[in-house]
Design a protein around this motif. Structure first.
Motif, PDB file in Angstrom:
ATOM      1  N   GLY A 160       0.975  -1.339  -0.076  1.00  9.79           N
ATOM      2  CA  GLY A 160      -0.253  -0.089  -0.070  1.00  9.79           C
ATOM      3  C   GLY A 160       0.659   1.232   0.074  1.00  9.79           C
ATOM      4  O   GLY A 160       0.379   2.453  -0.052  1.00  9.79           O
ATOM      5  N   SER A 214       2.104   7.403  -2.962  1.00 11.17           N
ATOM      6  CA  SER A 214       0.920   7.069  -2.462  1.00 11.17           C
ATOM      7  C   SER A 214       1.095   5.992  -1.451  1.00 11.17           C
ATOM      8  O   SER A 214       1.647   4.939  -1.520  1.00 11.17           O
ATOM      9  N   ASP A 215       0.248   6.424  -0.357  1.00 13.61           N
ATOM     10  CA  ASP A 215       0.133   5.653   0.704  1.00 13.61           C
ATOM     11  C   ASP A 215      -1.403   5.429   1.176  1.00 13.61           C
ATOM     12  O   ASP A 215      -2.165   6.125   1.766  1.00 13.61           O
ATOM     13  N   SER A 216      -1.682   4.280   0.493  1.00 10.98           N
ATOM     14  CA  SER A 216      -3.339   4.011   0.347  1.00 10.98           C
ATOM     15  C   SER A 216      -3.642   3.773   1.925  1.00 10.98           C
ATOM     16  O   SER A 216      -5.138   4.073   2.317  1.00 10.98           O
ATOM     17  N   ASN A 251      -4.278   7.082   3.351  1.00  6.95           N
ATOM     18  CA  ASN A 251      -4.824   7.874   2.395  1.00  6.95           C
ATOM     19  C   ASN A 251      -4.113   9.305   2.146  1.00  6.95           C
ATOM     20  O   ASN A 251      -4.464  10.421   2.244  1.00  6.95           O
ATOM     21  N   TYR A 285      -1.202  11.024  -0.447  1.00  8.09           N
ATOM     22  CA  TYR A 285      -0.517  10.922  -1.593  1.00  8.09           C
ATOM     23  C   TYR A 285       0.168  12.401  -1.822  1.00  8.09           C
ATOM     24  O   TYR A 285      -0.144  13.572  -1.671  1.00  8.09           O
TER      25      TYR A 285
END
Length: 201
Positions: A56, A79-81, A84, A86
């Motif tokens: 992630g 991106s760090d899903s 959340n 970016y």
């Protein structure tokens, strides 16, 4: 007489109807053949690499530019899903991006993205960006002033350390020879230092 005229009228109507049907059969529009032309768009990103830090959590490095390959721009996307989150950074580049990788050379827990470029035909360089919530560019020391340096240097990672092999051209008594020096880089306080190293085979 009336019946005869009526029959003539009926036959006339039937005849006209048959002619109309025949004309409509002959005048059917020709079937239109549709030809689909596939247009292959040129890839706008000559270089692209996705670097996974953990599930992630990714960094994507890409370059773009038209015309001269050695001039253009670059982009690093974070991106760090899971959180959340970016972020991105972009800038101009001089050179062709040939590789990108992640390290944490100073062991501070923040990933460093190394973007390697080929500045000239045989001269390599590295741009370093540390990410700790935001991108921070770290200047990387050059070697162009090193006596006898003619290019063809190569970066490599071994046992978590960053090295650079540098061929040095030497002239002694009219004879020319090449000695390969190996530099080991250290990172401390957002500053790189290097020292000559001897690697065990």
């Amino acid at each position: 007489m009336v019946l005869k005229d009526l029959l003539k009228s009926v036959f006339a109507v039937i005849a006209v109807s048959m002619v109309a049907v025949a004309c409509s059969d002959n005048e059917k529009p020709a079937s239109i053949e549709q030809k689909v032309v596939e247009i292959k768009a040129r890839n706008p990103f000559p270089f692209y690499k996705s670097i996974e830090i953990k599930p992630g959590y990714y960094f994507e490095v890409l370059s773009w530019g038209k015309g001269v390959d050695s001039l253009g721009g670059f982009l690093i996307l974070m991106s760090d899903s899971v959180k959340n989150n970016y972020k991105s950074i972009s800038g101009e580049r001089e050179g062709i991006i040939t590789d990108a990788w992640n390290m944490d050379l100073d062991n501070d827990g923040n990933p460093e993205i190394y973007v390697q470029t080929l500045v000239r035909k045989n001269v390599a360089d590295v741009n370093v960006y540390e990410f700790g919530g935001d991108f921070n560019k770290i200047s990387f020391p050059g070697i162009s002033s090193m006596k006898g340096y003619k290019g063809d240097d190569k970066f490599f990672v071994k046992n978590g350390d960053l090295f650079r092999s540098v061929p040095i051209v030497q002239t002694d008594s009219g004879k020319t020879s090449t000695l390969v020096k190996t530099l080991k880089y250290r990172l401390s306080g957002n500053s790189f230092s290097s020292s000559e190293a001897k690697l065990e085979e």
